[in-house]
Design a protein around this motif. Sequence first.
Motif, short mmCIF file in Angstrom:
data_model
loop_
_atom_site.label_atom_id
_atom_site.label_comp_id
_atom_site.label_asym_id
_atom_site.label_seq_id
_atom_site.Cartn_x
_atom_site.Cartn_y
_atom_site.Cartn_z
N GLN A 196 -44.51 -4.80 54.85
CA GLN A 196 -42.80 -4.72 54.41
C GLN A 196 -42.37 -6.52 55.16
OE1 GLN A 196 -40.47 -2.87 53.20
NE2 GLN A 196 -39.39 -4.84 53.61
N GLY A 197 -43.28 -6.97 56.41
CA GLY A 197 -42.88 -8.32 56.44
C GLY A 197 -43.39 -9.09 55.44
N GLN A 198 -44.82 -9.04 54.64
CA GLN A 198 -44.94 -9.61 53.29
C GLN A 198 -43.28 -9.72 52.98
OE1 GLN A 198 -47.08 -11.92 52.92
NE2 GLN A 198 -47.65 -10.72 55.20
N TYR A 199 -42.69 -8.95 51.85
CA TYR A 199 -41.41 -8.92 51.42
C TYR A 199 -40.20 -9.94 52.15
CZ TYR A 199 -42.81 -5.35 48.16
OH TYR A 199 -43.29 -4.66 46.89
N LEU A 200 -40.41 -9.80 53.06
CA LEU A 200 -39.49 -10.53 54.14
C LEU A 200 -39.61 -11.67 54.55
CD1 LEU A 200 -37.67 -8.30 57.01
CD2 LEU A 200 -37.52 -8.13 54.71
N LYS A 201 -40.57 -12.54 54.22
CA LYS A 201 -41.04 -13.72 54.41
C LYS A 201 -40.84 -14.04 53.50
CE LYS A 201 -45.61 -14.18 55.80
NZ LYS A 201 -46.98 -14.15 55.76
N VAL B 41 -40.29 -16.91 62.00
CA VAL B 41 -41.79 -16.38 62.32
C VAL B 41 -41.88 -16.26 63.41
CG1 VAL B 41 -43.88 -15.69 61.57
CG2 VAL B 41 -42.22 -16.23 60.41
N LEU B 42 -42.10 -15.28 64.60
CA LEU B 42 -42.57 -15.30 65.73
C LEU B 42 -43.83 -15.01 65.83
CD1 LEU B 42 -39.57 -14.09 67.93
CD2 LEU B 42 -39.24 -16.66 67.16
N VAL B 43 -44.36 -13.82 65.14
CA VAL B 43 -45.85 -13.64 65.17
C VAL B 43 -46.47 -13.43 63.68
CG1 VAL B 43 -47.49 -12.34 66.32
CG2 VAL B 43 -45.98 -12.92 67.71
N ASP B 44 -47.10 -13.19 63.51
CA ASP B 44 -47.99 -12.74 62.57
C ASP B 44 -49.02 -12.98 61.90
OD1 ASP B 44 -48.25 -12.29 59.20
OD2 ASP B 44 -47.69 -14.40 58.83
N THR B 45 -49.42 -11.36 61.49
CA THR B 45 -50.84 -11.19 62.46
C THR B 45 -50.70 -9.69 60.93
OG1 THR B 45 -50.67 -8.62 63.99
CG2 THR B 45 -50.96 -11.33 64.61
N ASP B 46 -52.52 -9.49 60.69
CA ASP B 46 -52.56 -8.43 59.62
C ASP B 46 -52.17 -7.15 60.39
OD1 ASP B 46 -53.99 -10.45 58.47
OD2 ASP B 46 -56.39 -9.72 59.67
N GLU B 47 -51.74 -7.00 62.12
CA GLU B 47 -51.19 -5.76 62.35
C GLU B 47 -49.59 -5.51 62.17
OE1 GLU B 47 -53.60 -7.58 64.33
OE2 GLU B 47 -54.88 -6.49 63.19
N GLU B 48 -48.36 -7.14 62.78
CA GLU B 48 -47.20 -6.61 62.76
C GLU B 48 -46.72 -8.39 62.14
OE1 GLU B 48 -45.32 -5.82 66.36
OE2 GLU B 48 -46.98 -7.39 67.39
N LEU B 49 -46.03 -8.00 62.02
CA LEU B 49 -44.87 -9.87 61.89
C LEU B 49 -43.64 -9.68 62.36
CD1 LEU B 49 -44.18 -12.52 60.18
CD2 LEU B 49 -42.89 -11.38 59.18
N LEU B 50 -43.76 -10.57 63.83
CA LEU B 50 -42.34 -10.73 64.62
C LEU B 50 -41.28 -11.09 64.37
CD1 LEU B 50 -43.60 -9.51 68.39
CD2 LEU B 50 -42.58 -8.48 66.10
N ILE B 51 -40.18 -11.50 63.99
CA ILE B 51 -38.84 -12.30 63.25
C ILE B 51 -38.28 -12.70 64.37
CG2 ILE B 51 -39.92 -12.30 61.25
CD1 ILE B 51 -37.72 -11.06 60.12
N GLN B 52 -37.61 -13.57 64.31
CA GLN B 52 -35.60 -13.83 65.11
C GLN B 52 -34.39 -14.46 63.78
OE1 GLN B 52 -35.81 -15.68 69.08
NE2 GLN B 52 -34.77 -17.06 68.03
N LEU B 53 -33.67 -13.66 64.26
CA LEU B 53 -32.78 -13.92 63.76
C LEU B 53 -31.34 -14.53 64.69
CD1 LEU B 53 -32.24 -10.83 61.31
CD2 LEU B 53 -33.53 -13.25 60.94
N THR B 54 -31.26 -15.26 63.91
CA THR B 54 -30.07 -15.80 64.98
C THR B 54 -28.50 -14.97 64.01
OG1 THR B 54 -30.70 -17.38 66.61
CG2 THR B 54 -28.71 -17.38 66.55
N VAL B 55 -27.65 -14.08 63.87
CA VAL B 55 -26.78 -13.72 63.54
C VAL B 55 -25.82 -12.75 64.48
CG1 VAL B 55 -27.46 -13.66 62.02
CG2 VAL B 55 -28.19 -12.15 62.67
#
Length: 313
Positions: free
Chosen positions: A242-247, A257-271
């Motif tokens: 799912q992270g690939q879709y949002l990238k 993008v805060l963290v991008d690994t094979d296990e997870e993607l961490l993203i931050q939004l300011t909204v």
Amino acid sequence: MYRTVAPILFVTTHAHFLRQLLLVLRLQSLRRAVPFEELRDYLLEQTSLRDLAPNYSQRTFQRDLPKIAERFGVTIAHDRRAGGYVVTSTDPLPEGYQRLLDAFELQEFLRLPTALSPFVQWESRRPLGTEWLQPLLRAVQQRRQVAFQYHKFWDDEPSARTVSPLLLKEFKGRWYLLAHDPARQGLRCFGLDRIQALESTAHSFEPPADFQPEAYYAHSFGIIRPDHELPADIVLALKPTQGQYLKSFPLHSSQRVLVDTDEELLIQLTVYNTHDLLMELLSLGDQVQVLAPASLRAQLKQIHAAAVSCCTT
């Protein structure tokens, strides 16, 4: 301060508008001198202009140039040494122009010849109200009030509205009008699919002194902008797929993008934490976790628990 732009929609047909806007976008994207023949061939490739482009002559192109300068603030001239046409002066086209092009292009594209229909499948849920885009944008630029009937989904009958149009906004394939409503002394958002019998009036208006169209929705996901709330830093953890879709298709322009690994993607939004954002996160199901803020995490948890309860009772 509210900044006016040169009128762009004094056109007789969608084809003229599309042709001129496509020329501007093409020259700006190539950033080199382009011979007239190449520009003509490019127009020929565009589905909605296919019937018009073969008859596109140098004379018609020369008539388009002053129109382009007036409507888009873009000056195009012939560079004899480079052997083609170049943009000699311009302000960058706002991002919204491309989205408007998409909307108008869609209307033309849906008129595909019958012979081509077996090869194209489009979403059966077509947006309504796009016929109001041109008259509303013209009213925004001319600062003319508009009158229409507005039928809310939860009301039995439409109500008459006369408003000062300020901004057109797209969200999830639907178009909305942000306008100042003098009767209610505030800004209101109207779905174009709920507008009926729209007419431009002879009454001019001045936008609110503190209204900045480019900033109004800067921290909004969707069409909701709280008046008395600050945007929040929202941190999401997504499963890799799912992270690939949002990238490739970010949720918001502030996405980082805060963290991008094979296990997870961490993203931050300011909204802003709004209903529109909540519905989007719920649509991702178990593919997303809200790490911050805690209030949004608790809100999602409560909704999921209520849904489970409904399914087990």
